[in-house]
Design a protein around this motif. Sequence first.
Motif, PDB file in Angstrom:
ATOM      1  N   THR A 280       0.818  -1.211   0.000  1.00 20.20           N
ATOM      2  CA  THR A 280       0.000   0.000   0.000  1.00 20.20           C
ATOM      3  C   THR A 280       0.850   1.258   0.000  1.00 20.20           C
ATOM      4  O   THR A 280       0.383   2.315  -0.419  1.00 20.20           O
ATOM      5  N   VAL A 281       2.092   1.145   0.473  1.00 18.07           N
ATOM      6  CA  VAL A 281       3.059   2.249   0.452  1.00 18.07           C
ATOM      7  C   VAL A 281       4.427   1.643   0.202  1.00 18.07           C
ATOM      8  O   VAL A 281       4.783   0.620   0.805  1.00 18.07           O
ATOM      9  N   ARG A 282       5.215   2.249  -0.666  1.00 19.20           N
ATOM     10  CA  ARG A 282       6.603   1.826  -0.892  1.00 19.20           C
ATOM     11  C   ARG A 282       7.455   3.042  -1.187  1.00 19.20           C
ATOM     12  O   ARG A 282       7.025   3.952  -1.906  1.00 19.20           O
ATOM     13  N   HIS A 283       8.653   3.073  -0.608  1.00 15.93           N
ATOM     14  CA  HIS A 283       9.645   4.101  -0.915  1.00 15.93           C
ATOM     15  C   HIS A 283      10.988   3.421  -1.165  1.00 15.93           C
ATOM     16  O   HIS A 283      11.227   2.307  -0.678  1.00 15.93           O
ATOM     17  N   PRO A 284      11.876   4.081  -1.892  1.00 20.53           N
ATOM     18  CA  PRO A 284      13.182   3.468  -2.176  1.00 20.53           C
ATOM     19  C   PRO A 284      13.988   3.241  -0.901  1.00 20.53           C
ATOM     20  O   PRO A 284      13.805   3.917   0.120  1.00 20.53           O
ATOM     21  N   ARG A 285      14.906   2.291  -0.965  1.00 17.11           N
ATOM     22  CA  ARG A 285      15.866   2.098   0.115  1.00 17.11           C
ATOM     23  C   ARG A 285      16.723   3.355   0.232  1.00 17.11           C
ATOM     24  O   ARG A 285      17.112   3.948  -0.765  1.00 17.11           O
ATOM     25  N   LEU A 286      17.040   3.730   1.479  1.00 14.99           N
ATOM     26  CA  LEU A 286      17.759   4.983   1.697  1.00 14.99           C
ATOM     27  C   LEU A 286      19.135   4.795   2.309  1.00 14.99           C
ATOM     28  O   LEU A 286      20.036   5.591   2.051  1.00 14.99           O
ATOM     29  N   THR A 287      19.334   3.793   3.152  1.00 12.81           N
ATOM     30  CA  THR A 287      20.641   3.599   3.786  1.00 12.81           C
ATOM     31  C   THR A 287      21.071   2.146   3.695  1.00 12.81           C
ATOM     32  O   THR A 287      20.290   1.243   3.369  1.00 12.81           O
ATOM     33  N   CYS A 288      22.325   1.927   4.029  1.00 11.79           N
ATOM     34  CA  CYS A 288      22.834   0.607   4.376  1.00 11.79           C
ATOM     35  C   CYS A 288      23.533   0.755   5.725  1.00 11.79           C
ATOM     36  O   CYS A 288      23.980   1.850   6.092  1.00 11.79           O
ATOM     37  N   ALA A 289      23.587  -0.316   6.502  1.00  9.87           N
ATOM     38  CA  ALA A 289      24.072  -0.218   7.877  1.00  9.87           C
ATOM     39  C   ALA A 289      24.968  -1.399   8.212  1.00  9.87           C
ATOM     40  O   ALA A 289      24.711  -2.530   7.774  1.00  9.87           O
ATOM     41  N   TYR A 290      26.002  -1.132   9.013  1.00 12.00           N
ATOM     42  CA  TYR A 290      26.916  -2.175   9.499  1.00 12.00           C
ATOM     43  C   TYR A 290      27.134  -1.980  10.988  1.00 12.00           C
ATOM     44  O   TYR A 290      27.163  -0.856  11.482  1.00 12.00           O
ATOM     45  N   TYR A 291      27.285  -3.105  11.708  1.00 13.01           N
ATOM     46  CA  TYR A 291      27.497  -3.007  13.147  1.00 13.01           C
ATOM     47  C   TYR A 291      28.291  -4.187  13.671  1.00 13.01           C
ATOM     48  O   TYR A 291      28.357  -5.244  13.059  1.00 13.01           O
ATOM     49  N   THR A 292      28.882  -3.950  14.831  1.00 11.88           N
ATOM     50  CA  THR A 292      29.471  -5.001  15.637  1.00 11.88           C
ATOM     51  C   THR A 292      29.457  -4.525  17.089  1.00 11.88           C
ATOM     52  O   THR A 292      28.850  -3.500  17.409  1.00 11.88           O
TER      53      THR A 292
END
Length: 410
Positions: free
Chosen positions: A189-201
Motif C-alpha cells: 500500500t506504500v513503498r519508498h526506495p531504500r535509503l541507507t545501508c548499515a553495518y554493526y558489531t
Amino acid sequence: MSLHLTSLQLDSRSSLMYDAIVVGARCAGSPTAMLLARAGHRVLLLDRASFPSDTLSTHVVHQPGVAALARWGLLDRVRASGCPPVDRVVYEVADIRITGGARGLAGQRAWYAPRRHVLDAVLVESAVAAGVEFRGGCTVRNLLRDATGRVSGVEFRHRGRTHREHAALVIGADGMRSTVARLCDAPYTVRHPRLTCAYYTYWDSVGTDMELYERQGGWVATVPTHGGASLVLAYFPQRRFDDIRADSGPAYAEQIRATAPGLAARLVGKRPLERLRGSGDQRNLFRRPAGPGWALVGDAAHHKDSITARGITDAFTQAETLVRHAGPRLVGSPPGLDRALRAYERECESLLAPGYRATLSAARLHLSEQRLSVLRAVSSDPELTSIYLDVFAGITTAEALYVPRLFTRL
C-alpha cells in the motif's frame, strides 16, 4: 540461556483445528501468540529457527515497547538477563550537543537494548508458558484455503515430512520477506526506495549512554547491551552499498572516525568482539495487513529503515493491536472476524504512519538549516530536550515540539 519448549506431536494426516496459527516466532510472532493464548485461544507457533538464536537487529526497545514488556510481566526477565537500562541520550550533530532523557511512558523512562538471542528466547518461552504449542525448524510451503478461497490453515515441512494444520486465522510474523504475505498476495500500500545501508558489531567498555552522531551523509549510533558490550552501528547512503560491502571493515571504521571522532578515539586500541554484520536491504513499505482468514504483524506488515530503531517496539504495538481486535472474534462467524481485521488495518495505519515519515526523514542523511535551527533551540532547553527524546522514542509525534516557547528561539 537454555530454552525448554513443549514438543507438539504432529501427524501429516492431522486436521486438528487451532484458533490461530502464527508463522514466525520472534518479536512480532511470539507476543501475538502469547497474548492470544492468555486470552484462552489455542495457538500453534511455527518458525524456521530454533531458539535461542540471533538475528540482524538494532536491539533497541523504546519506552512504548518497554511499557509493553512490563504489561506482559516480562520486563523483569529482560532486566534479570543482565541487559542494562539506558537513561541518557547524547546526540551530537554539527556544533550541537543534546543530552538528556525522555519523559517516558507509563512510568518507563529507560531504553533497553537486549541481544536478540536473549530477547527472542524470553518471548518464545513466555508464549509456551501461556499454552502456545511451538515447533521450530519448520518451513511453510503453502496456505490452505476453504471452498470460498478463505485462508484456513498452513502446509509446512518439518524433519522431511509435510504437515497440514487448520485455524480460523493464519498470522504472518515472518519478517520483511514474509512467505505468508507472498502466499496471500498481500499488496503493497506504500513503498519508498531504500535509503541507507548499515553495518554493526560489538565493542567492550564504550559507555553507558545511548550515543547518536550525525553529519551530512553519515549516522553513527552506540547503545550498551549485555556483558558490558555496546552495539556500534554505522549508516551510509544506499547508493554506496556496492562499494562498502566490497570492503566493509575500513568503510565502517572511516564512517565512525568522520561522523563521531570522539567515539572513534575511545575505540583506538580495541578490537571488535564479534564479526561485522550489515545489510543494504532496508526496505520502506506497508503491506495490506489483513484479509479473509489471514493477518500480518511486525516487519511482514510494515518495514522501514532501521536508523530510528523502531522495529521491535512497533512489532509489540502491532501484536497488541491485532489481538485486541481479532482475539474476541476468533471463535465465531467469519464476517465478524473480517470486520475486526479491517479495524486492525485502519488502526495500524494511523499508529505507524508518523514513525514511518520520521524515519524516512532521518534516513535521507540530510541536514537542513531549518532542522539544525530546531535542534539548537532544543539543546538549550531541558524540557524541549525531553520532548524531543520522546519524539525519538515514538512516545509522541514531532508536532509536540512546535510550542510557542520553541518558536521564540528560532
